[in-house]
Design a protein around this motif. Structure first.
Motif, PDB file in Angstrom:
ATOM      1  N   UNK A  34       0.837  -1.205   0.000  1.00  0.00           N
ATOM      2  CA  UNK A  34       0.000   0.000   0.000  1.00  0.00           C
ATOM      3  C   UNK A  34       0.870   1.253   0.000  1.00  0.00           C
ATOM      4  N   UNK A  35       0.327   2.396  -0.423  1.00  0.00           N
ATOM      5  CA  UNK A  35       1.123   3.634  -0.462  1.00  0.00           C
ATOM      6  C   UNK A  35       1.271   4.242   0.924  1.00  0.00           C
ATOM      7  N   UNK A  36       1.868   3.497   1.820  1.00  0.00           N
ATOM      8  CA  UNK A  36       2.070   3.932   3.191  1.00  0.00           C
ATOM      9  C   UNK A  36       3.524   4.364   3.333  1.00  0.00           C
ATOM     10  N   UNK A  37       3.736   5.656   3.392  1.00  0.00           N
ATOM     11  CA  UNK A  37       5.076   6.198   3.571  1.00  0.00           C
ATOM     12  C   UNK A  37       5.153   6.893   4.914  1.00  0.00           C
ATOM     13  N   UNK A  38       6.363   7.145   5.355  1.00  0.00           N
ATOM     14  CA  UNK A  38       6.539   7.807   6.646  1.00  0.00           C
ATOM     15  C   UNK A  38       5.863   9.169   6.666  1.00  0.00           C
ATOM     16  N   UNK A  39       5.886   9.870   5.535  1.00  0.00           N
ATOM     17  CA  UNK A  39       5.300  11.205   5.477  1.00  0.00           C
ATOM     18  C   UNK A  39       3.783  11.181   5.545  1.00  0.00           C
ATOM     19  N   UNK A  40       3.175  10.038   5.203  1.00  0.00           N
ATOM     20  CA  UNK A  40       1.718   9.959   5.156  1.00  0.00           C
ATOM     21  C   UNK A  40       1.131   9.171   6.326  1.00  0.00           C
ATOM     22  N   UNK A  41       1.908   8.986   7.373  1.00  0.00           N
ATOM     23  CA  UNK A  41       1.391   8.257   8.533  1.00  0.00           C
ATOM     24  C   UNK A  41       0.208   8.978   9.159  1.00  0.00           C
ATOM     25  N   UNK A  42       0.273  10.295   9.231  1.00  0.00           N
ATOM     26  CA  UNK A  42      -0.812  11.057   9.849  1.00  0.00           C
ATOM     27  C   UNK A  42      -1.619  11.866   8.843  1.00  0.00           C
ATOM     28  N   UNK A  43      -1.186  11.908   7.593  1.00  0.00           N
ATOM     29  CA  UNK A  43      -1.888  12.663   6.552  1.00  0.00           C
ATOM     30  C   UNK A  43      -1.834  11.858   5.266  1.00  0.00           C
ATOM     31  N   UNK A  44      -2.987  11.307   4.856  1.00  0.00           N
ATOM     32  CA  UNK A  44      -3.012  10.438   3.690  1.00  0.00           C
ATOM     33  C   UNK A  44      -3.203  11.164   2.380  1.00  0.00           C
ATOM     34  N   UNK A  45      -3.306  12.483   2.385  1.00  0.00           N
ATOM     35  CA  UNK A  45      -3.547  13.227   1.153  1.00  0.00           C
ATOM     36  C   UNK A  45      -2.281  13.401   0.331  1.00  0.00           C
ATOM     37  N   UNK A  46      -2.462  13.870  -0.887  1.00  0.00           N
ATOM     38  CA  UNK A  46      -1.316  14.204  -1.727  1.00  0.00           C
ATOM     39  C   UNK A  46      -1.467  15.644  -2.177  1.00  0.00           C
ATOM     40  N   UNK A  47      -0.348  16.267  -2.479  1.00  0.00           N
ATOM     41  CA  UNK A  47      -0.359  17.668  -2.889  1.00  0.00           C
ATOM     42  C   UNK A  47      -1.092  17.828  -4.216  1.00  0.00           C
ATOM     43  N   UNK A  67       2.217  -1.152  15.800  1.00  0.00           N
ATOM     44  CA  UNK A  67       0.947  -0.489  16.122  1.00  0.00           C
ATOM     45  C   UNK A  67      -0.183  -1.477  16.349  1.00  0.00           C
ATOM     46  N   UNK A  68      -0.143  -2.597  15.615  1.00  0.00           N
ATOM     47  CA  UNK A  68      -1.289  -3.507  15.639  1.00  0.00           C
ATOM     48  C   UNK A  68      -0.781  -4.943  15.562  1.00  0.00           C
ATOM     49  N   UNK A  69      -1.007  -5.700  16.612  1.00  0.00           N
ATOM     50  CA  UNK A  69      -0.512  -7.074  16.676  1.00  0.00           C
ATOM     51  C   UNK A  69      -1.258  -8.010  15.732  1.00  0.00           C
ATOM     52  N   UNK A  70      -2.371  -7.557  15.158  1.00  0.00           N
ATOM     53  CA  UNK A  70      -3.108  -8.387  14.203  1.00  0.00           C
ATOM     54  C   UNK A  70      -2.447  -8.387  12.827  1.00  0.00           C
ATOM     55  N   UNK A  71      -1.470  -7.503  12.629  1.00  0.00           N
ATOM     56  CA  UNK A  71      -0.829  -7.369  11.327  1.00  0.00           C
ATOM     57  C   UNK A  71       0.564  -7.973  11.367  1.00  0.00           C
ATOM     58  N   UNK A  72       0.844  -8.826  10.393  1.00  0.00           N
ATOM     59  CA  UNK A  72       2.193  -9.348  10.198  1.00  0.00           C
ATOM     60  C   UNK A  72       2.688  -8.860   8.842  1.00  0.00           C
ATOM     61  N   UNK A  73       3.987  -8.836   8.671  1.00  0.00           N
ATOM     62  CA  UNK A  73       4.569  -8.340   7.424  1.00  0.00           C
ATOM     63  C   UNK A  73       5.521  -9.379   6.856  1.00  0.00           C
ATOM     64  N   UNK A  74       5.547  -9.454   5.536  1.00  0.00           N
ATOM     65  CA  UNK A  74       6.478 -10.338   4.852  1.00  0.00           C
ATOM     66  C   UNK A  74       7.078  -9.583   3.671  1.00  0.00           C
ATOM     67  N   UNK A  79      -7.252  10.098   1.473  1.00  0.00           N
ATOM     68  CA  UNK A  79      -7.611   9.230   2.585  1.00  0.00           C
ATOM     69  C   UNK A  79      -7.008   9.750   3.860  1.00  0.00           C
ATOM     70  N   UNK A  80      -7.387   9.140   4.952  1.00  0.00           N
ATOM     71  CA  UNK A  80      -6.788   9.526   6.224  1.00  0.00           C
ATOM     72  C   UNK A  80      -5.379   8.955   6.310  1.00  0.00           C
ATOM     73  N   UNK A  81      -4.614   9.416   7.262  1.00  0.00           N
ATOM     74  CA  UNK A  81      -3.286   8.870   7.467  1.00  0.00           C
ATOM     75  C   UNK A  81      -3.356   7.396   7.801  1.00  0.00           C
ATOM     76  N   UNK A  82      -2.338   6.649   7.366  1.00  0.00           N
ATOM     77  CA  UNK A  82      -2.397   5.207   7.570  1.00  0.00           C
ATOM     78  C   UNK A  82      -2.243   4.815   9.036  1.00  0.00           C
ATOM     79  N   UNK A  83      -1.694   5.684   9.850  1.00  0.00           N
ATOM     80  CA  UNK A  83      -1.582   5.357  11.274  1.00  0.00           C
ATOM     81  C   UNK A  83      -2.946   5.145  11.910  1.00  0.00           C
TER      82      UNK A  83
END
Length: 277
Positions: free
Chosen positions: A131-144, A240-247, A202-206
């Motif tokens: 997903x387009x989850x970047x550090x800059x968009x953790x709290x703000x999911x919009x784009x310029x 942030x969420x123990x229900x999520x695993x990453x690979x 969208x909202x921030x991914x956090x």
């Protein structure tokens, strides 16, 4: 043995559902007696681009592929309309699904995650492909606005290009893709509309990550090859969420399910499980 896309899709059923006045085109494969699985594509793709994944999962799931608004055979809607999650919600409700699993790629992964976050108890499992989850968009999911304008211009150039031009572009930009992936990519890029750029909000991914309440798999590739989710973001998401695993699937970039199909399907099957007859 890999079938031709046309052979696989000839077996699909198709229909439209209404999402707040927008016709959302839906493709359905697999077995209706199996658990529902909804697939949400990325920007400029379409539901038909999932054909290899659908073929691999058709024996075990009732697989539904959505053409997001402004894509494929779905209707056109301006950015001030309902959010992309409205498409998923309409499909789930009108097809009578109970807690479907969802697989999403890129902005489709964000849509799947936002749907689960906004519908507590409404999803059984999530597979989120880069997903387009970047550090800059953790709290703000919009784009310029400038970025949105650039995306809009790119979408216009895609939809106005010839199949020959898009085929050359596909070979240039995605040389590691299997050749059988190109036809539906070319088709979807000719179908996409400029309004698709307006839905990249969208909202921030956090906030989303914290609200997801079902087991979820974050699938990422190599940043050096075009992957968006970094090591740091993956660590923060799982913390942030123990229900999520990453690979991480090495040798893939952003289009993991195309570039490393077998390894992606192995990870996805292991996570989703095989339904019991």
């Amino acid at each position: 043995m890999i079938s031709e896309p046309s052979e696989v899709m000839a077996e699909w059923q198709e229909c439209d559902v209404d999402a707040d006045g927008v016709a959302i085109h839906v493709y359905r494969a697999g077995r209706p007696d199996r658990p529902p699985l909804v697939l949400a594509h990325g920007l400029s793709d379409s539901g038909r681009c999932w054909w290899r994944v659908a073929q691999a999962l058709a024996d075990d799931f009732d697989v539904v592929m959505i053409d997001a608004r402004n894509h494929g055979q779905s209707g056109t809607a301006p950015g001030e309309g309902p959010p992309p999650t409205a498409d998923v919600a309409a499909v789930v409700e009108q097809l009578g699904f109970d807690r479907p699993a969802l697989i999403g790629h890129s902005v489709g992964a964000r849509t799947a995650a936002d749907y689960a976050a906004g519908h507590p108890g409404g999803a059984s499992r999530l597979v989120l492909i880069d997903p387009p989850w970047t550090a800059l968009q953790e709290s703000d999911g919009g784009i310029a606005d400038s970025r949105r304008d650039a995306v809009r211009s790119w979408l216009v150039s895609c939809s106005s290009a010839t199949a020959t031009e898009l085929r050359a572009l596909a070979h240039e930009q995605h040389p590691t893709w299997p050749p059988e992936e190109y036809p539906t990519w070319i088709e979807s890029n000719q179908q996409v509309r400029a309004e698709a750029a307006d839905t990249m909000v969208g909202s921030g991914w956090g906030e989303t990550v914290a609200a997801i309440d079902c087991p979820s798999l974050l699938v990422r590739g190599d940043v050096d090859s075009g992957g968006m989710v970094t090591d740091d973001v993956a660590r923060r998401v799982t913390a942030m969420n123990s229900a999520i695993t990453a690979v991480r699937i090495a040798g893939a970039g952003h289009n993991i399910h195309r570039e490393q199909f077998d390894r992606f399907m192995e990870a996805t099957r292991n996570f989703l499980g095989r339904p019991v007859s």
